[in-house]
Each structure stands twice: as C-alpha cells, then as structure tokens.
Motif scaffolding. Structure first.
Motif, mmCIF file in Angstrom:
data_model
loop_
_atom_site.group_PDB
_atom_site.id
_atom_site.type_symbol
_atom_site.label_atom_id
_atom_site.label_comp_id
_atom_site.label_asym_id
_atom_site.label_seq_id
_atom_site.Cartn_x
_atom_site.Cartn_y
_atom_site.Cartn_z
ATOM 1 N N THR A 1 0.807 -1.233 0.000
ATOM 2 C CA THR A 1 0.000 0.000 0.000
ATOM 3 C C THR A 1 0.836 1.276 0.000
ATOM 4 N N SER A 2 2.147 1.156 -0.196
ATOM 5 C CA SER A 2 3.016 2.345 -0.120
ATOM 6 C C SER A 2 2.667 3.389 -1.186
ATOM 7 N N GLU A 3 2.109 2.942 -2.332
ATOM 8 C CA GLU A 3 1.790 3.884 -3.410
ATOM 9 C C GLU A 3 0.435 4.573 -3.228
ATOM 10 N N PHE A 4 -0.268 4.254 -2.165
ATOM 11 C CA PHE A 4 -1.573 4.888 -1.919
ATOM 12 C C PHE A 4 -1.437 6.391 -1.718
ATOM 13 N N GLU A 5 -0.284 6.835 -1.190
ATOM 14 C CA GLU A 5 -0.075 8.260 -0.894
ATOM 15 C C GLU A 5 -0.227 9.129 -2.133
ATOM 16 N N VAL A 6 0.083 8.573 -3.295
ATOM 17 C CA VAL A 6 0.012 9.333 -4.544
ATOM 18 C C VAL A 6 -1.415 9.806 -4.820
ATOM 19 N N PHE A 7 -2.398 9.060 -4.331
ATOM 20 C CA PHE A 7 -3.794 9.343 -4.655
ATOM 21 C C PHE A 7 -4.471 10.282 -3.651
ATOM 22 N N LYS A 8 -3.722 10.714 -2.636
ATOM 23 C CA LYS A 8 -4.309 11.640 -1.657
ATOM 24 C C LYS A 8 -4.237 13.060 -2.218
ATOM 25 N N LYS A 9 -5.290 13.446 -2.940
ATOM 26 C CA LYS A 9 -5.304 14.723 -3.650
ATOM 27 C C LYS A 9 -6.197 15.766 -2.973
ATOM 28 N N CYS A 10 -6.826 15.392 -1.863
ATOM 29 C CA CYS A 10 -7.754 16.309 -1.195
ATOM 30 C C CYS A 10 -7.138 16.883 0.074
ATOM 31 N N LYS A 11 -7.452 18.136 0.344
ATOM 32 C CA LYS A 11 -7.050 18.782 1.594
ATOM 33 C C LYS A 11 -8.312 19.165 2.353
ATOM 34 N N PHE A 12 -8.336 18.873 3.627
ATOM 35 C CA PHE A 12 -9.506 19.183 4.452
ATOM 36 C C PHE A 12 -9.145 20.309 5.427
ATOM 37 N N ARG A 13 -10.021 21.295 5.488
ATOM 38 C CA ARG A 13 -9.785 22.432 6.387
ATOM 39 C C ARG A 13 -11.082 22.820 7.061
ATOM 40 N N TYR A 14 -11.076 22.884 8.373
ATOM 41 C CA TYR A 14 -12.271 23.284 9.116
ATOM 42 C C TYR A 14 -12.320 24.807 9.173
ATOM 43 N N ILE A 15 -13.412 25.402 8.732
ATOM 44 C CA ILE A 15 -13.505 26.872 8.680
ATOM 45 C C ILE A 15 -14.485 27.422 9.719
#
Length: 539
Positions: free
Chosen positions: A435-449
């Motif tokens: 699963t080491s290549e899973f990091e490549v697919f993390k394209k979202c950033k979450f921010r609490y406003i």
C-alpha cells in the motif's frame, strides 16, 4: 383428470404434470446434496389440489376457499420417515406450507387451528387427498433415500459445533434456500403453462466482455507517477487471479480504477471457474446509475445488463431506448428471479432477497449460487445488520459455490470481523498487500472553517473557478442558490428531482467543467460569468 391449472384457452394442466415438472426443476436448481430432497418437496407441494373442493373450485362450480398447501406438509413425515433426520421434515414442511403465502413461523404445539403458524395449520382439517399416492406412484418410488437424508443433515451441521447457536442461522438460511428453489420452480412451470414465460433470457458473453475490459485498461497511458502507481496497484490484483478463495478483498484508493479492476478480476474468475453470473452489489441508488452507465458503455452488446433497483423502471422509455417489448418483458421476468448473467443491484435488494420470507423476494436466492458477487463500497455495509450480512455472504460462498469480492478504498478488517461474527473457517484472500503507493492518490485537503453564514460561504467559494456546496436541508440549498450571483453558472441538485432530471443536470455540469478546463488550462483568470457553482443536498 385432476386439474392443477386452466389457462385462458381453456387448456388444462393436470396436477401430476405440474408436480413432476416442478419436482424436476427443483432438482435442477438445487445444489448437491439437496437435489433428490428438493425433487420430493416439488412433487409433494400441490397434493392438496386432489381435494374434491379444489377440483370443484377450479372448474368454476363453486367460489370457495380451499387451503391446499398444508396437505403436502402433513404428508411429508410419511415420505421422510428416517427418524435420525427429523429436521428435514421441518425444512420440507415450511417450504410446502408457505409456497403461496410465504414461509410461516413454526409456532408451538399449543397452537390451535386458528393460528397461522405451521403447527396451527397442521391441525386444520382437510378433505381426502390420498389420490396422490396412485397418481404420483411411479415418481414417489424415486423418493430420497435414508443415506441422502443423512448426508443433508451432516451438511447442515458442517463447520459448527453441536452447541453453537449459529447452527440456527445456517438452518434458517437453508430453509429459505430450499423455499427459493421450490417457489421459482412453481412459478416457472406455471408461467410456461399460461404462456407468460419469456424464452429469451438476458445473456452475457464473458469472454468478449473481458476482451473489451482489457482493451480499455490497455488504452490508458502510464507515464506520470499517479498513472504508474495505478497500474502497479491493479497488477497486484491481476497477479492473484489464479488463486482460489471464497472471499477476496480489494482495497484500492479512490482514483486507482477500482471499478474496472474489479470487473476484470470478476470476469477472469467467472471464465476460469465457469460461473453462471456476475452480481454487482452497490450500496446506494445514487452510485448505481454511474456504475451501470460505465458498464453499459464499456461492454456494449456483449452483455445485456439487468438493473434491479427501486428507482429504475423498464417501462420508462429512457431505460428501453429501442422500445423493444421483448427486451422489456425479458428484463421484468429476470428481475423476479435473477435468471440473468450480469446483474447490477443495490445492497437492499440483495440482502432482502436472502432474509425476507416472501415468495416474491426469495425466488432469487438459489440463483446466487455459482456466481461472482462484487460488493462495491463494502465499508458501507450496515453495522447494525453486520452479522446477518456477513453470514449470508459466507454461506453463499462456502456452500453455494460462489465467490465474493469486497471492494473499497477504506477496507475494514474483514478478516477479523468474519472470524469473530461469522464462519471462522471462511477462506479470505487480500489481493492488495503493498500500500506504499496509496499516498500518490491523496489529492484532497480538508480544512475546518468554523461556523459562517450563507453570505460568507458564498464569498469564500466565489474565489474558486468551480465549487460544490453540500448542505443538510433542501431549504438551506434553496437559500444559498438564491444568494449566488446571477452572473455565475449555478446548478442545484436535490432528491426532489426525478432521476432523469438529476442525470441531465449532472451531465450539464460535467460538460461545463470540461469546457472550463479546455478554455482555461490552468484554471487561472476565470471570468465571473464562467465560474461554476453547484448547490446540493447529500444525494
């Protein structure tokens, strides 16, 4: 002639003909070691029609109510008389007694004839129906042997200790399974006699489907880091296609091509193991439309896909684009018992077809055998019903010669869950270990406003070329929509819309997004009148 049915042309079908036809179909549908047992159940299901009152009624001489289904249940102990396997009598009695009204509760010996339980109904008086002994004499000589009865009892107790309460769940499952074989056989033979059966079932050529799937996968480029990671993860699955298991786990991140990967794996297994059908199970109606369209576009004429969901109707011209009446009838007939090679359905339809007690629902259960079952977004399996859901999947894969694929981007520990709550010896194989290549697919950033008003929310989203705002209520969506600048391209999605309108709106949004990326490659300096805002409830 003792009559079972009379059709619109006044043709008569004898009880013997209907009973033998049903028995043979039951035997064909059943898995070993139930074949001869189900032949006996099918043969005995309608012997109550030998009552004179039923014969008078069917000939139109008297509009009377005749309870005929309990007669076969009364006679079964005389046919299945091997004392050590008395539990089989109960299976047969429940199936026969409920083949019209649904599987009854067993009840208790204190029940009276007024009760609707099996015990209560067995106490009801009936007329003489003993003529079945001479009418079905030859066929009754082929009744199930004592050894075959013992084999079924051993099968029902297999994989559990005698004191294990889960034996009850397994017994209940096989009551419903046998009921499925019987009711579908009854329905098929009756439909054929009345001229209602469709002679052209929906088909799929798995070899051609696999060729098209491979062609699609090979068309993708493999140059960027993300594309290479996608190929590498998919290859982990494909490399294990020859490894046998009962349940396969495919844990792949969003954007890595899970759907295509799963269908290629399923097709490979179906061809290799000569499975009859592929059943794709999806948790929500909102997802099923997208998956169905993707498969229809990919497979084309190589697969006639049966869609079974509450929001999809083959009477709708949009769902029968060629206005083919034969196709519509074939689909509606296949929905009743899933006699189709490629099925897409919802989790609700799937599990109700295992745990309901009615004829309409349970007709499908026996056709889940010899299949590849794909459970998309399997992490959404309802936690409050997790044990019965896992039990059903384990029984189908362990005993009905099927295989299951669990597909998700957030895989729970199903090894532990199945061992803890269902069959401890289920064979489970994880298809994606690296699963080491899973990091490549993390394209979202979450921010609490934090908490902000509608006006501030619109102001913030106005700084982006496109934005999606999802809110909890339709009234909130309406207010935000009204506050959005009129010069923007704004869209609204709601469950108030018909499925057709939602689909059309989503397609318009996709077109606008594609045009935006073409006209502004880096999405920079986008004018106000080209910015896209979508306001939606949680569809």
């Amino acid at each position: 002639m003792y009559i079972a049915h009379i059709n619109k042309d006044s043709d008569k079908q004898s009880i013997k003909e209907h009973s033998v036809n049903t028995a043979e179909l039951c035997k064909e549908y059943a898995i070993p070691p139930f074949k001869n047992f189900m032949y006996t159940v099918g043969l005995m299901h309608d012997i109550g029609k030998f009552q004179q009152s039923f014969q008078r009624r069917i000939l139109g001489n008297k509009p009377i109510k005749v309870e005929h289904s309990i007669c076969g249940a009364k006679e079964i102990p005389k046919i299945l008389h091997f004392k050590k396997c008395s539990i089989l009598k109960l299976v047969a009695q429940l199936c026969i007694a409920g083949h019209h009204s649904g599987i009854p509760n067993v009840g208790c010996r204190k029940d009276t004839q007024e009760d609707s339980t099996l015990e209560g109904r067995l106490k009801r008086k009936t007329e003489d129906y003993s003529m079945y002994k001479s009418e079905l004499k030859v066929e009754l000589n082929n009744q199930i042997s004592e050894q075959e009865q013992k084999d079924i009892c051993d099968f029902l107790c297999k994989d559990y200790k005698p004191t294990d309460q889960n034996l009850i769940n397994k017994f209940a499952f096989f009551v419903r399974y046998c009921f499925s074989c019987l009711t579908d056989a009854v329905s098929i033979d009756t439909a054929e006699f009345f001229g209602d059966k469709v002679n052209a079932p929906l088909t799929a050529d798995f070899v051609k489907c696999l060729e098209k799937t491979n062609k699609k996968l090979h068309s993708f480029k493999c140059k960027t880091k993300l594309q290479k990671a996608r190929t590498s993860i998919q290859n982990q699955v494909f490399e294990k296609v020859d490894k046998d298991s009962e349940i396969y786990l495919i844990n792949m991140p969003t954007g890595s091509g899970k759907t295509l990967c799963s269908i290629k794996f399923a097709l490979e297994r179906a061809i290799k193991k000569k499975k009859k059908r592929i059943i794709y199970v999806i948790p929500y109606n909102s997802i099923i439309n997208q998956v169905a369209e993707e498969f229809e576009s990919l497979l084309g004429e190589s697969a006639q896909i049966l869609r079974h969901q509450s929001t999809f109707d083959y009477d709708d011209p949009d769902n029968n684009k060629n206005n083919d009446e034969n196709y519509r009838k074939a689909c509606e007939f296949a929905i009743e018992n899933w006699d189709s090679q490629f099925i897409i359905t919802t989790a609700v339809q799937f599990f109700e077809s295992i745990y309901k007690n009615t004829r309409k629902k349970l007709r499908k259960l026996h056709n889940m055998s010899d299949s590849i079952l794909i459970f998309d977004e399997t992490h959404l399996m309802p936690t409050e019903y997790l044990k019965p859901c896992l039990d059903a999947i384990c029984y189908i894969t362990k005993y009905l010669n099927s295989e299951a694929v669990f597909l998700t981007a957030t895989m729970p520990d199903y090894h532990k869950l199945i061992r803890s709550y269902s069959l401890k010896n289920s064979q489970i194989l994880n298809l994606v270990n690296e699963t080491s290549e899973f990091e490549v697919f993390k394209k979202c950033k979450f921010r609490y406003i934090g908490e902000i008003g509608f006006e501030n929310l619109i102001k913030q989203t106005g700084g982006f070329p496109s934005s999606l705002i999802v809110v909890n209520t339709k009234s909130s969506a309406e207010k935000i929509f009204e506050l959005c600048p009129s010069g923007n391209k704004k869209y609204h999605l709601s469950t108030y819309m018909t499925s057709r309108d939602r689909e059309n709106t989503i397609n318009k949004i996709k077109d606008e997004l594609n045009k935006l990326e073409e006209d502004f490659p880096n999405l920079e300096n986008v004018p106000e009148n080209r910015k896209i805002t979508v306001i939606s409830t949680s569809l």
